[in-house]
Design an enzyme around this catalytic site. Structure first.
Site, mmCIF file in Angstrom:
data_model
loop_
_atom_site.group_PDB
_atom_site.id
_atom_site.type_symbol
_atom_site.label_atom_id
_atom_site.label_comp_id
_atom_site.label_asym_id
_atom_site.label_seq_id
_atom_site.Cartn_x
_atom_site.Cartn_y
_atom_site.Cartn_z
ATOM 1 N N ASP A 48 52.330 18.499 -20.869
ATOM 2 C CA ASP A 48 52.228 18.654 -22.074
ATOM 3 C C ASP A 48 53.389 18.682 -23.320
ATOM 4 O OD1 ASP A 48 52.990 20.960 -21.223
ATOM 5 O OD2 ASP A 48 50.897 21.923 -21.227
ATOM 6 N N ASN A 100 44.628 32.864 -19.001
ATOM 7 C CA ASN A 100 43.341 32.468 -18.885
ATOM 8 C C ASN A 100 42.791 31.159 -17.955
ATOM 9 O OD1 ASN A 100 44.237 30.218 -20.143
ATOM 10 N ND2 ASN A 100 43.692 30.766 -22.233
ATOM 11 N N HIS A 123 44.564 28.385 -17.878
ATOM 12 C CA HIS A 123 44.662 26.920 -18.071
ATOM 13 C C HIS A 123 45.890 26.246 -17.497
ATOM 14 C CE1 HIS A 123 47.924 28.439 -21.596
ATOM 15 N NE2 HIS A 123 48.440 27.711 -20.299
HETATM 16 C C1 GLP Z 1 52.367 26.782 -21.253
HETATM 17 C C2 GLP Z 1 52.167 25.582 -20.449
HETATM 18 C C3 GLP Z 1 51.654 25.738 -19.108
HETATM 19 C C4 GLP Z 1 52.297 26.711 -18.402
HETATM 20 C C5 GLP Z 1 52.086 28.154 -19.038
HETATM 21 C C6 GLP Z 1 52.636 29.375 -18.230
HETATM 22 O O1 GLP Z 1 51.064 27.441 -21.748
HETATM 23 N N1 GLP Z 1 51.402 24.527 -21.274
HETATM 24 O O2 GLP Z 1 51.742 24.424 -18.401
HETATM 25 O O3 GLP Z 1 51.791 26.930 -17.015
HETATM 26 O O4 GLP Z 1 52.627 27.907 -20.166
HETATM 27 O O5 GLP Z 1 53.720 29.767 -18.531
HETATM 28 P P1 GLP Z 1 54.644 30.817 -17.946
HETATM 29 O O6 GLP Z 1 54.987 29.932 -16.754
HETATM 30 O O7 GLP Z 1 55.740 30.858 -18.971
HETATM 31 O O8 GLP Z 1 53.919 31.831 -17.819
#
Ligand code: GLP
Length: 243
Positions: A67, A134, A136
């Site tokens: 993404d 959440n 995602h």
């Molecule tokens: C972002 C990315 C995700 C990732 C998430 C969690 O939202 N789009 O792909 O999994 O962050 O990030 P972190 O590892 O910093 O908690």
């Protein structure tokens, strides 16, 4: 789908790095599906370290990222492209022509078309995932339905809030993103989801609580993947009630 618990995030990251390296070693032109976020930083450090030590060679490895924020050029320090260069690409022997990164500051429709064409023409050998609070994955946010292919998404307030820690203030966080859809994620030959800490326990607890695939818990789609493993640390496992 199974889970593996490691004592610490460092041990878990090392195990995940080994899984990626096995694919790289065993596949002629491997395609790695890559993620960004704090969770994967240590894993990328392991890959960089192993490359420097001659234990893994990325010269034939292709990558595609999950993404990108809409509105941030690759030169922006909070763009996911910048993150990838900082944490991995510039520090190991990846070849620039093998790296597929969406440009969130380009023409959105052209970027999505190119992303979808690339994902249709190629199968991801191993897809790495983090997870939002959440549930995602990529930027597939909780919604009434899943979206299969790459698409734009409006970020939820929860995600904007969570990701604001990387920006000066929440106002600077982009409100939308381009993300791989869920079909492209589950089509991968192997899916590895990493989650650490009690703060991520709730979506992981819900993931293993039943046999349902629910778009309000986007990570639940990985139950459809041919081979999915969720790698967590003990703090998360304890908080989520995983044995
Ligand atoms: C972002 C990315 C995700 C990732 C998430 C969690 O939202 N789009 O792909 O999994 O962050 O990030 P972190 O590892 O910093 O908690």
């Amino acid at each position: 789908m199974k889970y593996i618990v490691y004592e610490t995030p460092e041990q878990a990251s090392r195990a995940a790095a080994n899984l990626l390296e096995e694919v790289v070693a065993g596949t002629p032109k491997p395609l790695l599906g890559l993620a960004t976020g704090g969770t994967v930083v240590e894993l990328y450090r392991c890959l960089v370290q192993d490359c420097a030590a001659g234990k893994v060679n990325f010269s034939a490895t292709r990558t595609v990222n999950l993404d990108e924020y809409i509105g941030l050029p690759h030169s922006h320090p909070q763009s996911f492209a910048y993150f990838m260069h900082q944490n991995l690409f510039s520090k190991a022997n990846f070849q620039p022509e093998n790296l597929f990164l969406v440009d969130g500051s380009g023409s959105i429709q052209e970027e999505i078309n190119a992303f979808n064409a690339h994902l249709q023409a190629n199968t991801i050998d191993i897809q790495l995932l983090g997870i939002g609070n959440n549930g995602h994955i990529g930027f597939n946010e909780p919604a009434p339905t899943f979206t299969c292919a790459a698409h734009t998404v409006a970020l939820t307030d929860e995600t904007i809030q969570a990701n604001s820690r990387f920006f000066n203030n929440p106002q600077e966080v982009p409100r939308s993103a381009i993300t791989m859809g869920v079909r492209d994620i589950v089509k991968a030959r192997k899916v590895v989801l990493l989650a650490f800490g009690a703060g991520k326990a709730e979506p992981i607890r819900r993931l293993f609580a039943d046999d349902e695939v629910d778009p309000m818990l986007p990570c639940s789609i990985i139950k459809l993947a041919a081979d999915a493993v969720v790698i967590v640390d003990k703090a998360l496992a304890d908080a989520a009630g995983l044995a």
